[in-house]
Design an enzyme around this catalytic site. Structure first.
Site, PDB file in Angstrom:
ATOM      1  N   LYS A 193       0.969  10.581   4.071  1.00 21.53           N
ATOM      2  CA  LYS A 193       2.150   9.785   3.894  1.00 21.53           C
ATOM      3  C   LYS A 193       1.934   9.235   2.653  1.00 21.53           C
ATOM      4  O   LYS A 193       0.858   8.979   1.922  1.00 21.53           O
ATOM      5  CB  LYS A 193       2.216   8.436   4.983  1.00 21.53           C
ATOM      6  CG  LYS A 193       0.999   7.508   5.074  1.00 21.53           C
ATOM      7  CD  LYS A 193       1.287   6.385   5.863  1.00 21.53           C
ATOM      8  CE  LYS A 193      -0.049   5.440   5.699  1.00 21.53           C
ATOM      9  NZ  LYS A 193      -0.013   4.682   4.653  1.00 21.53           N
ATOM     10  N   CYS A 210       0.307  -1.239   5.827  1.00 18.49           N
ATOM     11  CA  CYS A 210       0.595  -0.019   6.568  1.00 18.49           C
ATOM     12  C   CYS A 210       0.356  -0.109   8.218  1.00 18.49           C
ATOM     13  O   CYS A 210       1.085   0.619   8.934  1.00 18.49           O
ATOM     14  CB  CYS A 210      -0.592   0.916   6.110  1.00 18.49           C
ATOM     15  SG  CYS A 210       0.169   1.594   4.493  1.00 18.49           S
ATOM     16  N   ASP A 222      -5.403   4.253   7.753  1.00 18.53           N
ATOM     17  CA  ASP A 222      -5.767   4.537   6.383  1.00 18.53           C
ATOM     18  C   ASP A 222      -7.199   3.946   6.398  1.00 18.53           C
ATOM     19  O   ASP A 222      -7.439   3.081   5.496  1.00 18.53           O
ATOM     20  CB  ASP A 222      -4.717   3.589   5.640  1.00 18.53           C
ATOM     21  CG  ASP A 222      -3.459   4.279   5.383  1.00 18.53           C
ATOM     22  OD1 ASP A 222      -3.307   5.374   6.308  1.00 18.53           O
ATOM     23  OD2 ASP A 222      -2.454   3.691   4.662  1.00 18.53           O
TER      24      ASP A 222
HETATM   25  C1  VGL Z   1      -1.499   0.286   1.788  1.00 14.30           C
HETATM   26  C2  VGL Z   1      -0.538  -0.710  -0.054  1.00 14.30           C
HETATM   27  C3  VGL Z   1      -0.254   0.703  -0.484  1.00 14.30           C
HETATM   28  C4  VGL Z   1      -2.083  -0.030   3.229  1.00 14.30           C
HETATM   29  C5  VGL Z   1      -1.345   1.733   1.268  1.00 14.30           C
HETATM   30  O1  VGL Z   1      -2.813   1.237   3.695  1.00 14.30           O
HETATM   31  O2  VGL Z   1      -1.940  -0.730   3.643  1.00 14.30           O
HETATM   32  N1  VGL Z   1      -1.272  -0.746   1.197  1.00 14.30           N
HETATM   33  N2  VGL Z   1      -0.762   1.618   0.071  1.00 14.30           N
END
Ligand code: VGL
Ligand code: ZN
Length: 206
Positions: free
Chosen positions: A109, A154, A11
């Protein structure tokens, strides 16, 4: 790196950068390190948080609820977040300074409207698979190195699920940053220890 190892970059997206919708403190600092690390791996995979508008993980989808509070959903407790990484928006794009054109796959995702997915392997219902385990296995990968954002969400869930799926999992900690809300970072580090997720720093690659 040997052919049975892959780097999973979790991410590295605009909304997790300073100024983004769900900014991870100092999230931008790791991008140059990730670019360098990725050059050491034959196999590089990216993940991309990719939510539908009005996603169930957004506080705005639950009237009266504030970001960083929690609710109970059929699959368990869900932290509610500011709207972030909405499909097709600039916030969902990879960070501008990320440079990994050699990445071989992008696993999106969190695109099911009623289910979140911190993990790159298994959605929050703990039943729906993303296909990443099969992809890695079919490409001969047995060890997954992880870096990116956020260490305590994540990255952590992906590392734990990598272990659960039978991979060696190694988190490159200085190439991660954490959100650290309500003890989440401590909890992740305890979970790494009990699951056998290894922790290294990127100097092992230099
Ligand atoms: C994430 C919270 C919500 C992450 C993604 O990438 O850690 N955290 N969505
Ligand atoms: Zn998300």
């Amino acid at each position: 790196m040997r052919a049975d190892a892959a780097l999973l970059i979790v991410d590295p997206q605009n909304d997790f950068m300073p100024g983004g919708a769900l900014a991870v403190p100092h999230g931008d600092e790791i991008i140059p390190a990730i670019n360098r690390l990725a050059l050491r791996f034959d196999k590089v995979i990216l993940t991309q948080d990719w939510h539908s508008p009005g996603h169930i993980s957004f506080a705005s989808s639950h009237p009266g609820k504030l970001p960083f509070s929690t609710i109970d959903l059929p699959y368990g407790t869900q932290v509610l977040w500011p709207d972030h990484c909405v499909q097709g928006t600039r916030g969902a794009d990879f960070a501008e300074r990320l440079s990994v054109p050699q990445a071989q796959a992008v696993i999106r995702k969190g695109f099911h409207a009623h289910t979140d997915s911190y993990s790159a392997f298994l959605e929050a219902d703990r039943k729906t698979h993303t296909g990443l385990a099969g992809l890695l296995r079919e490409r001969g990968v047995s060890t997954v190195y992880l870096c990116g954002l956020a260490l305590d969400f994540c990255v952590a869930w992906s590392a734990l699920d990598a272990r659960a799926a039978g991979f060696e999992a190694i988190v490159i900690e200085d190439a991660c940053r954490a959100i650290d809300t309500n003890g989440s970072l401590d909890q992740a580090q305890r979970a790494f220890a009990s699951a056998g997720v290894q922790r290294v720093t990127s100097d092992v690659f230099s």
